[in-house]
Design an enzyme around this catalytic site. Structure first.
Site, PDB file in Angstrom:
ATOM      1  CE1 TYR A 178     -10.183 -12.506  20.086  1.00 45.31           C
ATOM      2  CE2 TYR A 178      -8.949 -14.312  18.703  1.00 45.31           C
ATOM      3  CZ  TYR A 178      -9.702 -13.342  19.817  1.00 45.31           C
ATOM      4  OH  TYR A 178      -8.760 -13.775  20.986  1.00 45.31           O
TER       5      TYR A 178
HETATM    6  N1  NAP Z   1      -8.952 -14.214  26.806  1.00 42.38           N
HETATM    7  C1  NAP Z   1      -8.839 -14.479  25.591  1.00 42.38           C
HETATM    8  O1  NAP Z   1      -9.348 -15.581  24.801  1.00 42.38           O
HETATM    9  C2  NAP Z   1      -7.786 -13.800  24.774  1.00 42.38           C
HETATM   10  C3  NAP Z   1      -7.430 -11.715  25.605  1.00 42.38           C
HETATM   11  C4  NAP Z   1      -6.112 -11.176  24.924  1.00 42.38           C
HETATM   12  C5  NAP Z   1      -6.073 -11.866  23.784  1.00 42.38           C
HETATM   13  N2  NAP Z   1      -6.222 -12.836  22.901  1.00 42.38           N
HETATM   14  C6  NAP Z   1      -5.003 -13.849  22.739  1.00 42.38           C
HETATM   15  O2  NAP Z   1      -4.169 -13.284  22.679  1.00 42.38           O
HETATM   16  C7  NAP Z   1      -3.138 -12.809  21.206  1.00 42.38           C
HETATM   17  C8  NAP Z   1      -2.119 -11.511  22.028  1.00 42.38           C
HETATM   18  O3  NAP Z   1      -2.843 -10.360  22.032  1.00 42.38           O
HETATM   19  P1  NAP Z   1      -2.638  -9.090  21.666  1.00 42.38           P
HETATM   20  O4  NAP Z   1      -2.919  -9.125  20.502  1.00 42.38           O
HETATM   21  O5  NAP Z   1      -3.373  -8.331  22.546  1.00 42.38           O
HETATM   22  O6  NAP Z   1      -1.167  -9.520  21.857  1.00 42.38           O
HETATM   23  P2  NAP Z   1       0.467  -8.827  22.262  1.00 42.38           P
HETATM   24  O7  NAP Z   1       1.310  -8.729  21.559  1.00 42.38           O
HETATM   25  O8  NAP Z   1       0.844  -8.838  23.561  1.00 42.38           O
HETATM   26  O9  NAP Z   1       0.373  -6.987  22.375  1.00 42.38           O
HETATM   27  C9  NAP Z   1      -0.404  -6.573  20.562  1.00 42.38           C
HETATM   28  C10 NAP Z   1      -0.168  -5.370  20.731  1.00 42.38           C
HETATM   29  O10 NAP Z   1       1.190  -4.356  21.029  1.00 42.38           O
HETATM   30  C11 NAP Z   1       1.743  -3.882  19.149  1.00 42.38           C
HETATM   31  N3  NAP Z   1       3.088  -4.821  19.431  1.00 42.38           N
HETATM   32  C12 NAP Z   1       3.146  -5.686  18.573  1.00 42.38           C
HETATM   33  N4  NAP Z   1       4.795  -5.897  18.278  1.00 42.38           N
HETATM   34  C13 NAP Z   1       5.284  -4.109  18.227  1.00 42.38           C
HETATM   35  C14 NAP Z   1       6.031  -3.906  18.272  1.00 42.38           C
HETATM   36  N5  NAP Z   1       7.100  -4.337  18.227  1.00 42.38           N
HETATM   37  N6  NAP Z   1       6.754  -2.396  18.146  1.00 42.38           N
HETATM   38  C15 NAP Z   1       5.491  -1.344  18.991  1.00 42.38           C
HETATM   39  N7  NAP Z   1       4.501  -2.400  19.129  1.00 42.38           N
HETATM   40  C16 NAP Z   1       4.295  -3.042  19.249  1.00 42.38           C
HETATM   41  C17 NAP Z   1       0.271  -4.318  18.690  1.00 42.38           C
HETATM   42  O11 NAP Z   1       0.430  -3.299  17.697  1.00 42.38           O
HETATM   43  P3  NAP Z   1       0.766  -2.975  15.483  1.00 42.38           P
HETATM   44  O12 NAP Z   1      -0.467  -3.640  15.057  1.00 42.38           O
HETATM   45  O13 NAP Z   1       0.843  -1.512  15.882  1.00 42.38           O
HETATM   46  O14 NAP Z   1       1.706  -3.797  16.434  1.00 42.38           O
HETATM   47  C18 NAP Z   1      -0.791  -4.515  19.670  1.00 42.38           C
HETATM   48  O15 NAP Z   1      -1.484  -3.303  20.003  1.00 42.38           O
HETATM   49  C19 NAP Z   1      -4.658 -12.410  20.650  1.00 42.38           C
HETATM   50  O16 NAP Z   1      -4.379 -11.514  19.287  1.00 42.38           O
HETATM   51  C20 NAP Z   1      -5.558 -13.056  20.823  1.00 42.38           C
HETATM   52  O17 NAP Z   1      -5.431 -13.797  19.994  1.00 42.38           O
HETATM   53  C21 NAP Z   1      -7.095 -13.776  23.858  1.00 42.38           C
END
Ligand code: NAP
Length: 322
Positions: A58
């Site tokens: 990341y």
């Molecule tokens: N295989 C793996 O190990 C793997 C794969 C995927 C994810 N992960 C982990 O899981 C974590 C979570 O996944 P994710 O980052 O995709 O998180 P998520 O919470 O499912 O989605 C985040 C997305 O939603 C948007 N968002 C978040 N809050 C919002 C709100 N209140 N209103 C509108 N849009 C919103 C964010 O954009 P903004 O920045 O504009 O808020 C971002 O684009 C990752 O950060 C990582 O640590 C691990």
């Protein structure tokens, strides 16, 4: 904030965990500064979030390291990851140990709470279990990591094949699993076994692009109705998930998405990723809100419970990531 115990690790963790990857990468992914990313992590800590999930891939470990300088190390739970290419023979173990050392240096700490193998596919599982895990368990004995974990490669493994094996092997104290309103199959394939074996669970993909970008949701619904996997009205409705938003229900689709996963039996920590301080505040409020009304949960299960692999966006760089 509310706290829970992360399975048999015994770690006391906030039910909302800050995901430092995803497309936002604390804002670095959308062009924000490193100082803003550090401030975002500190905002989360101030609101009671104590679990920070990062990864070598990341590029946010140094940000996390900088942000936690203001708190006592024992007051924060750091989970990080190393991605190891498949089929690397014995070198895979050396790579993983070197990855751990590099993460420790970037984080500015002498141990991580959970060190995870990143995005392990079903084909890569034997190498992870038989070659890499033993080398990392030696590092655990030296105190460099407290617990070993594994995360799935969601887009290439929508049926959780890898995790279904991992939850039966004793070395993994924590698993990271994809689960959301339109990808609910972990309810039957993963959570019963993590609960039985007291394995800690970190939830990913609650919102991702599908629930934060209305056009992505509309495109997914068009595709699924064309394949006759969903009723046609869902593709025609101007606001197909609008039934979730009402007095006593969710305030928005994103609010519904976080509340849906938060109260699923078997989910310990919901990771949320963002680069936006207002989103961070709103997401924590959602995760601390009551479950969605029973009628809405039932509708979501009735409509979408049979789907698998929806909204697990294309990775950049590696399977199932970021
Ligand atoms: N295989 C793996 O190990 C793997 C794969 C995927 C994810 N992960 C982990 O899981 C974590 C979570 O996944 P994710 O980052 O995709 O998180 P998520 O919470 O499912 O989605 C985040 C997305 O939603 C948007 N968002 C978040 N809050 C919002 C709100 N209140 N209103 C509108 N849009 C919103 C964010 O954009 P903004 O920045 O504009 O808020 C971002 O684009 C990752 O950060 C990582 O640590 C691990």
């Amino acid at each position: 904030m509310e706290y829970t115990v992360l399975g048999r690790t015994g770690l006391k963790v906030s039910v909302a965990g800050l995901g430092c990857g995803g497309f936002s990468r604390l804002g670095l992914g959308t062009g924000k500064s490193r100082a803003a990313a550090v401030a975002l992590v500190r905002q989360a800590l101030d609101l009671g979030v104590n679990l920070l999930d990062t990864a070598a891939a990341y590029g946010t470990e140094e940000v996390v390291g900088e942000a936690i300088k203001t708190v006592r190390r024992e007051d924060v739970v750091i989970t990080t990851k190393a991605w190891i290419p498949r089929g690397d023979g014995r070198r895979a173990a050396e790579r993983a140990v070197a990855g751990l050392e590099n993460s420790l240096r970037r984080l500015g700490t002498d141990y991580v709470d959970v060190f995870q193998l990143h995005g392990v596919s079903p084909e890569g599982y034997e190498q992870a279990r038989d070659v890499i895990a033993p080398a990392l368990l030696d590092q655990k004995a030296k105190g460099k990591l407290r617990h070993l974990g594994v995360t799935e490669a969601a887009s290439e493994d929508p049926g959780h094949e890898m995790l279904q094996r991992a939850v039966e092997d004793e070395m993994w104290d924590v698993v990271m699993v994809a689960f959301h309103m339109m990808h609910q199959n972990a309810r039957t394939t993963v959570f019963p076994r993590t609960m039985a074996n007291r394995i800690g669970t970190l939830l990913m993909f609650a919102v991702r692009n599908i629930f934060s970008q209305p056009e992505r949701l509309a495109a997914a619904l068009r595709e699924l109705t064309a394949r006759r996997e969903l009723p046609r009205w869902l593709a025609l409705a101007p606001n197909p998930l609008g039934f979730l938003i009402h007095d006593g229900g969710a305030g928005s689709i994103v609010d519904a998405a976080y509340r849906f996963v938060r109260h699923e039996p078997g989910v310990d920590v919901v990771l949320f990723g963002t680069g936006d301080p207002d989103h961070l505040r709103a997401n924590i409020a959602s995760l601390l809100s009551p479950p969605l009304p029973m009628a809405d949960r039932s509708t979501l299960t009735k409509l979408f419970g049979h789907l698998s692999g929806v909204g697990l966006d294309p990775p950049w760089g590696m399977p199932g990531s970021p």
